[in-house]
Design an enzyme around this catalytic site. Structure first.
Site: not given
Ligand code: ASP
Length: 344
Positions: A209, A237, A239-240, A260-261, A263
C-alpha cells in the site's frame, strides 16, 4: 544625521521584506510509505532493493519539490502517490494485488488538514490513479466516499478517462494470488473456517500500500493513501485505506497520518484518528503517539502494520511493528531519508 537616515532606510527595508522572509522560512515537510510487512534483506536481491530505494526517493523528492516551489500539501501528496501508483513495485494502481476472482479493486482516500475536507473511493476497477478520483470526490462532490460502479459513474461524469482492469496486472501479483488461493483452500479444508484461513494469510499477501503526508508553506497538512487491498479478497472487502480516521487522517491542530497494514485492525482501532487524538489531547509528540498505537495497542492484539505521521511543525514519525516498511522523508531541516528495513 546622515548615518541615522541610512540606518532608518536599512530598518525600513528589513521590515518591508520581513513577511516574505518569514514565508520562505516556514518549514515544509514530506513523508511517504510503500507498505509495511515482512521485508527482509535476505529475501531481496541488490537490484530489487535499489529499484525500491530509487522509486521511493523519486516520489518523496517530487512531492518535496511541489512544496518548495510554494505548492500546497494536497498537490504534494497526490504528486508523490501518483508516482507510486504508476510503479509496478507497489500494491496500488499498476502492481495492485488480485481479488479472489482475479481482478483488481482499488481503494484510496485523501484529507486536508486545514478544513478536514476528505474524499475517498473504494473498489474502483477502471481508474488509473484512484488518488486523483478521491481528490475529485473531496473537491467536486457533496460526498466523502463513493464505492464501486457509482464511483466509476462519477469518474465518467467528471471526464476521467477509464482504463482496462488488466492495466494493473503484474506477473508477481498473479503468482501471489495462486499461492494465496491454495493456502486459503488448504486451511479451510483443515479448519473448516474460511475466515480463519483468510486471516492467517501471511502479511506478504497484501504488502505494498502507498501513502503520503505533507506540510506546505502555509502551514497546512494533508494525507493520502492508495491500495489494491489484500490478495484474494472477496465479497467486496474494503480495508482501512479509504476509511477516513482509520487509514488516513489530517487536521492542522494535531497531525496527518497515512497507514498501511492489516486493514481490519486499523478500522477497528481507528488508528489514524487515534494517533492524532493523542497528539491533540494528551500533548504527545507524533513519535510517542504513533508508538503507543502501533506498538502498544495494535501489536498485542495481532494487528500488524505501520504509519507515517507529521505534525504542523514538520516533525515526522515513521513507525511500524513489522520487520520493515518502505518509507522516505525529506523536510526543510532534514535531508532525504530512504528506509526499507528496521533500524536504518
Ligand atoms: N491496509 C491495506 C488494506 O488492508 C493493506 C496494506 O496496507 O498492506 O487494504
Amino acid at each position: 544625521m546622515k548615518l541615522f537616515r541610512s540606518l532608518n532606510i536599512v530598518l525600513m527595508a528589513a521590515l518591508l521584506s520581513a513577511p516574505s522572509v518569514l514565508a520562505d522560512e516556514r518549514p515544509v515537510a514530506m513523508a511517504i510509505h510503500g507498505g509495511a510487512g515482512t521485508i527482509e534483506k535476505s529475501k531481496m536481491t541488490a537490484d530489487q532493493e535499489r529499484a525500491y530505494r530509487e522509486k521511493l526517493a523519486e516520489a518523496v523528492n517530487a512531492g518535496y519539490r511541489v512544496l518548495e516551489e510554494g505548492g500546497d500539501s494536497l498537490d504534494a501528496v497526490t504528486t508523490a502517490i501518483r508516482i507510486l501508483e504508476d510503479s509496478p513495485l507497489f500494491n496500488a494502481g499498476i502492481g495492485a494485488v488480485y481479488t479472489y476472482e482475479g481482478r483488481h479493486e482499488l481503494d484510496a482516500s485523501i484529507m486536508e488538514g486545514a478544513t478536514r475536507r476528505a474524499g475517498a473511493v473504494a473498489g474502483v476497477t477502471t481508474v488509473r490513479n484512484p488518488i486523483d478520483l478521491a481528490r475529485m470526490v473531496m473537491e467536486d462532490s457533496p460526498h466523502v466516499m463513493l464505492a464501486g460502479p457509482g464511483a466509476e459513474q462519477f469518474a465518467d461524469s467528471r471526464g476521467v478517462k477509464r482504463v482496462e482492469n488488466s492495466l494493473f496486472d503484474t506477473e508477481r501479483r498473479r503468482q501471489q494470488l495462486e499461492k494465496a488461493k491454495k493456502k486459503i483452500e488448504d486451511e479451510t479444508r483443515q479448519k473448516g473456517n474460511e475466515q480463519a484461513a483468510v486471516n492467517a494469510l501471511p502479511v506478504a499477501f497484501r504488502m505494498g500500500t502507498v501513502g503520503a503526508v505533507a506540510l506546505d508553506k502555509s502551514g497546512n497538512l494533508a494525507a493520502g493513501t492508495s491500495t489494491g487491498g489484500m490478495t484474494a479478497k472477496r465479497y467486496g472487502r474494503i480495508g482501512d485505506s479509504p476509511v477516513i480516521g482509520a487509514g488516513t487522517f489530517a487536521d492542522n491542530d494535531s497531525c496527518a497520518v497515512s497507514a498501511t497494514g492489516h486493514g481490519e485492525y486499523f478500522i477497528r482501532f481507528n488508528v489514524a484518528a487515534d494517533i492524532c487524538a493523542r497528539v491533540q489531547y494528551q500533548g504527545k509528540s507524533v513519535a510517542e503517539a504513533a508508538d503507543a498505537v502501533i506498538n502498544q495497542v495494535l501489536l498485542p492484539v495481532g494487528g500488524t502494520g505501520g504509519v507515517i505521521v507529521m505534525d504542523a511543525a514538520g516533525n515526522i514519525a515513521l513507525t511500524f511493528n513489522t520487520p520493515g516498511m518502505y518509507r522516505a522523508s525529506r523536510s526543510s531541516d532534514k535531508p532525504l531519508y530512504v528506509g526499507i528495513f528496521d533500524k536504518e
